[in-house]
Design an enzyme around this catalytic site. Structure first.
Site, PDB file in Angstrom:
ATOM      1  N   LEU A   9     -13.059 106.376  69.821  1.00  0.00           N
ATOM      2  CA  LEU A   9     -11.826 106.173  68.661  1.00  0.00           C
ATOM      3  C   LEU A   9     -10.748 107.281  68.408  1.00  0.00           C
ATOM      4  O   LEU A   9     -11.337 108.088  67.501  1.00  0.00           O
ATOM      5  CB  LEU A   9     -11.441 104.900  68.056  1.00  0.00           C
ATOM      6  CG  LEU A   9      -9.842 104.824  67.343  1.00  0.00           C
ATOM      7  CD1 LEU A   9      -9.381 104.515  68.434  1.00  0.00           C
ATOM      8  CD2 LEU A   9     -10.144 103.392  66.704  1.00  0.00           C
ATOM      9  N   ASP A  57       4.669  99.230  58.251  1.00  0.00           N
ATOM     10  CA  ASP A  57       5.815  98.897  56.671  1.00  0.00           C
ATOM     11  C   ASP A  57       5.925  97.303  55.990  1.00  0.00           C
ATOM     12  O   ASP A  57       5.308  96.222  56.960  1.00  0.00           O
ATOM     13  CB  ASP A  57       6.966  99.072  57.617  1.00  0.00           C
ATOM     14  CG  ASP A  57       8.494  98.847  56.614  1.00  0.00           C
ATOM     15  OD1 ASP A  57       8.695  99.539  55.245  1.00  0.00           O
ATOM     16  OD2 ASP A  57       9.345  99.492  56.780  1.00  0.00           O
ATOM     17  N   HIS A 116       0.642  97.351  48.403  1.00  0.00           N
ATOM     18  CA  HIS A 116      -0.692  98.940  49.185  1.00  0.00           C
ATOM     19  C   HIS A 116      -1.765  98.304  49.273  1.00  0.00           C
ATOM     20  O   HIS A 116      -2.485  98.979  50.621  1.00  0.00           O
ATOM     21  CB  HIS A 116      -0.410  99.992  48.917  1.00  0.00           C
ATOM     22  CG  HIS A 116       1.319 100.610  48.627  1.00  0.00           C
ATOM     23  ND1 HIS A 116       2.294 100.531  49.910  1.00  0.00           N
ATOM     24  CD2 HIS A 116       2.769 100.979  47.591  1.00  0.00           C
ATOM     25  CE1 HIS A 116       3.546 101.368  48.907  1.00  0.00           C
ATOM     26  NE2 HIS A 116       3.215 101.367  47.975  1.00  0.00           N
TER      27      HIS A 116
HETATM   28  C1  FPP Z   1       5.892 101.145  53.787  1.00  0.00           C
HETATM   29  O1  FPP Z   1       5.884  99.793  52.668  1.00  0.00           O
HETATM   30  C2  FPP Z   1       4.338 101.743  53.579  1.00  0.00           C
HETATM   31  C3  FPP Z   1       3.553 102.936  52.996  1.00  0.00           C
HETATM   32  C4  FPP Z   1       4.718 104.320  52.344  1.00  0.00           C
HETATM   33  C5  FPP Z   1       2.517 103.048  52.872  1.00  0.00           C
HETATM   34  C6  FPP Z   1       1.902 102.781  54.020  1.00  0.00           C
HETATM   35  C7  FPP Z   1      -0.461 102.782  53.131  1.00  0.00           C
HETATM   36  C8  FPP Z   1      -1.432 102.046  53.510  1.00  0.00           C
HETATM   37  C9  FPP Z   1      -0.801 101.152  54.059  1.00  0.00           C
HETATM   38  C10 FPP Z   1      -1.903 102.099  52.930  1.00  0.00           C
HETATM   39  C11 FPP Z   1      -2.512 103.608  52.447  1.00  0.00           C
HETATM   40  C12 FPP Z   1      -3.382 104.293  53.401  1.00  0.00           C
HETATM   41  C13 FPP Z   1      -4.022 104.406  54.432  1.00  0.00           C
HETATM   42  C14 FPP Z   1      -4.534 105.944  55.204  1.00  0.00           C
HETATM   43  C15 FPP Z   1      -5.457 104.558  53.040  1.00  0.00           C
HETATM   44  P1  FPP Z   1       7.219 100.057  52.082  1.00  0.00           P
HETATM   45  O2  FPP Z   1       6.646 100.320  50.919  1.00  0.00           O
HETATM   46  O3  FPP Z   1       7.773 100.865  52.309  1.00  0.00           O
HETATM   47  O4  FPP Z   1       7.015  98.247  51.914  1.00  0.00           O
HETATM   48  P2  FPP Z   1       9.041  98.096  51.256  1.00  0.00           P
HETATM   49  O5  FPP Z   1       9.774  98.263  52.922  1.00  0.00           O
HETATM   50  O6  FPP Z   1       8.376  96.554  51.898  1.00  0.00           O
HETATM   51  O7  FPP Z   1       8.759  98.573  50.164  1.00  0.00           O
END
Ligand code: FPP
Length: 256
Positions: free
Chosen positions: A147, A36, A53
């Site tokens: 893993l 997050d 991201h």
């Molecule tokens: C939450 O941060 C994160 C996500 C919704 C996406 C997580 C994805 C990745 C780390 C990259 C893609 C994954 C792979 C497997 C390649 P948020 O956007 O909700 O953050 P915020 O709460 O600060 O807005």
């Protein structure tokens, strides 16, 4: 916390090189991470959310590598929830592209390292190209014994439990199992994570402290660690600190 534990926590905080397995009092067998804070990271750096991201994918590689190096058996990552479709078309598109890029660029190394990839979630709603790449990654690594890397995509834990319940109901209906024969294990066996051990350590970055519909059944006895750091800043050192915190926990599973 006892003085000795404080000393070791302080020593670790000062030592930033990646730790080896023998440096931990105990290690979890199954780690789950809610990655997050990508959006807040992007905002903090005056960048587009998609860039956040992308940055969050960079450290993902290191975290997977370190998990494998430490000999942890399973790592579950929450990449895209069923609710994430509600984000803007641009953000969803960027995440879909990142997943495609990630699997295309990492699959050779992951396979060479004997990593077994499993997608948790309903792939049917994914765009065709992504669906193919995810299926291919699963198929190519299904016999690997290293893993266990679970990546939750279009995943929701309640939906997963509903799916399991429906499958078991069909078994009851066709006489394969009697209602009184249904056990906790029967339910586990019908989750995406069938055959895997429950989560030992759940990490959610960015200071938020909630489960957001991630692995509700599998987290029944997990230990929780909530680092304040935003996901793109979650380094191997931060990971080691979370693992160290886990090592200090006294797990009683409801006993004394
Ligand atoms: C939450 O941060 C994160 C996500 C919704 C996406 C997580 C994805 C990745 C780390 C990259 C893609 C994954 C792979 C497997 C390649 P948020 O956007 O909700 O953050 P915020 O709460 O600060 O807005």
């Amino acid at each position: 916390m006892k003085l000795k534990a404080w000393k070791s926590a302080l020593a670790l905080a000062l030592k930033k090189t990646p730790r080896t397995a023998s440096e931990f009092a105990k290690l979890p067998e199954h780690v789950a991470i809610i990655m997050d804070g990508n959006g807040r990271w992007a905002k903090k750096h005056h960048l587009n959310v998609s860039r956040g991201h992308r940055q969050g994918t960079e450290n993902l590689r290191e975290i997977i590598r370190h998990t494998d190096d430490l000999g942890i058996r399973a790592l579950s990552l929450y990449a895209f929830s069923t609710e994430n479709w509600n984000r803007s078309e641009e953000e969803v598109g960027a995440l879909m592209q990142l997943m495609l890029d990630f699997f295309t660029s990492e699959i050779d190394e992951l396979d060479a390292k004997n990593v077994r990839i499993l997608i948790l979630g309903d792939k049917s709603r994914m765009p065709e190209r992504q669906r193919e790449v995810l299926r291919e990654a699963e198929k190519r690594t299904e016999k690997n014994t290293g893993l266990q890397l679970n990546i939750a995509i279009n995943y929701g834990s309640r939906a997963e439990i509903v799916k399991a319940t429906r499958e078991i109901a069909v078994m009851v209906k066709n006489g394969t199992i009697r209602p009184e024969e249904i056990t906790e294990e029967t339910i586990s066996d019908h989750l995406y994570t069938a055959g895997q051990k429950d989560v030992d350590l759940m990490i959610r970055t960015s200071g938020e402290q909630r489960l957001s519909n991630f692995l509700l059944y599998q987290n029944a006895y997990a230990e929780f660690v909530f680092p304040e750091v935003l996901w793109p800043d979650f380094s191997v050192h931060e990971y080691d600190l979370a693992l160290e915190a886990y090592g200090r926990r006294d797990r009683r599973f409801g006993g004394r």
